[in-house]
Enzyme design. Structure first.
Site, PDB file in Angstrom:
ATOM      1  N   ASP A 128       0.890  -1.284  -0.004  1.00 57.60           N
ATOM      2  CA  ASP A 128       0.035  -0.027   0.010  1.00 57.60           C
ATOM      3  C   ASP A 128       0.834   1.306   0.010  1.00 57.60           C
ATOM      4  O   ASP A 128       1.975   1.272   0.551  1.00 57.60           O
ATOM      5  CB  ASP A 128      -0.851  -0.005   1.261  1.00 57.60           C
ATOM      6  CG  ASP A 128      -1.964   0.885   1.030  1.00 57.60           C
ATOM      7  OD1 ASP A 128      -2.225   1.317   0.011  1.00 57.60           O
ATOM      8  OD2 ASP A 128      -2.622   1.617   2.261  1.00 57.60           O
TER       9      ASP A 128
ATOM     10  N   ASN B 241     -10.421  -3.018  -6.619  1.00 60.34           N
ATOM     11  CA  ASN B 241      -9.665  -2.219  -7.568  1.00 60.34           C
ATOM     12  C   ASN B 241     -10.427  -1.723  -8.806  1.00 60.34           C
ATOM     13  O   ASN B 241      -9.804  -0.830  -9.358  1.00 60.34           O
ATOM     14  CB  ASN B 241      -8.341  -2.619  -7.518  1.00 60.34           C
ATOM     15  CG  ASN B 241      -7.352  -2.311  -6.486  1.00 60.34           C
ATOM     16  OD1 ASN B 241      -6.417  -2.961  -6.076  1.00 60.34           O
ATOM     17  ND2 ASN B 241      -7.873  -1.326  -5.449  1.00 60.34           N
TER      18      ASN B 241
END
Length: 247
Positions: free
Chosen positions: A27, A75
């Site tokens: 991340d 996503n």
């Protein structure tokens, strides 16, 4: 790629036990790029470079399974141009680093529903899986179009006609059926959540959160996480005294 000089395996050995399976939530690519006035895609490209370094260090350290959260089932909600760029980056990375995985005898696997990915990505993924299928010592697992809730739904659909179901039935139908549960889950960038990642498999995983963005997560950062893991006592519901008695 410029290799950093490191004594990671020796240092980690001094720390204590090595996890068999490490899972990482990579991340912070976008925030890393924003702080430098770069595009989000530039952050993803820089993050892709860290994958090779972390894979190399995990192999040296004796980690059997390394699972990387590359693209979640959520996503797809990102801007279309970013998603398209991520698919191109995935394909380019497979072509660029695939031969290195073969040379280092790293078996390549995926979890998640890759049937939703572009055809050229599917073909490249399946090709690399086939070329590395006989390697057994080190395993790199990419979580692509993966989400724990989606994984559970797919598992239940496989066993819906069985009748009474136990955890073993579910576990045998998860994407990770032939893998050990993760011992350690690392998340970069300072966020402290699992984001629909290996929720069922992480019941007894040790969690490690770092403020370091993924593009800055290198061999030294991995070493730090592994040394922290080695300090922890894993009890699996037992008491410390019981564990000592079993020893």
């Amino acid at each position: 790629m410029i290799r950093r000089k490191t004594e990671t395996p020796k240092k980690i050995a001094r720390c204590g036990s090595i996890p068999r399976h490490v899972a990482i939530i990579m991340d912070g690519n976008g925030r890393w790029a924003k702080e430098r006035g770069l595009s989000r895609v530039s952050g993803h490209k820089e993050g892709a470079k860290r994958v090779l370094e972390v894979v190399e260090e995990s192999v040296k350290s004796g980690i059997e399974y390394l699972t990387l959260y590359a693209f979640s089932s959520e996503n797809w909600n990102r801007p279309k141009l970013e998603v398209k760029a991520l698919m191109k980056l995935l394909l380019a990375s497979l072509k660029k680093y695939g031969k290195l995985f073969i040379e280092k005898e790293v078996r390549f696997l995926t979890i998640g529903d890759i049937s939703a990915l572009p055809k050229d990505c599917q073909d490249a993924l399946n090709s690399l899986k086939k070329q590395t299928e006989n390697f057994t010592k080190s395993n790199l697992v990419l979580a692509l179009n993966y989400g724990s809730r989606d994984e559970l739904v797919r598992a239940v659909n496989k066993i819906e006609k069985k009748g009474k179901v136990c955890w073993k039935d579910i576990a045998e139908n998860l994407d990770t059926a032939k893998m050990p549960d993760p011992d350690l889950i690392i998340r970069t960038s300072g966020e402290m959540r699992l984001s629909n990642y290996l929720l069922l498999q992480s019941a007894y995983s040790e969690l490690y959160f770092t403020n370091v963005y993924w593009p800055d997560f290198n061999a030294s950062q991995l070493e730090k996480a592994l040394c922290e893991y080695a300090k922890r006592e894993r009890r699996y519901g037992f008491t410390t005294e019981q564990l000592k008695t079993n020893d």
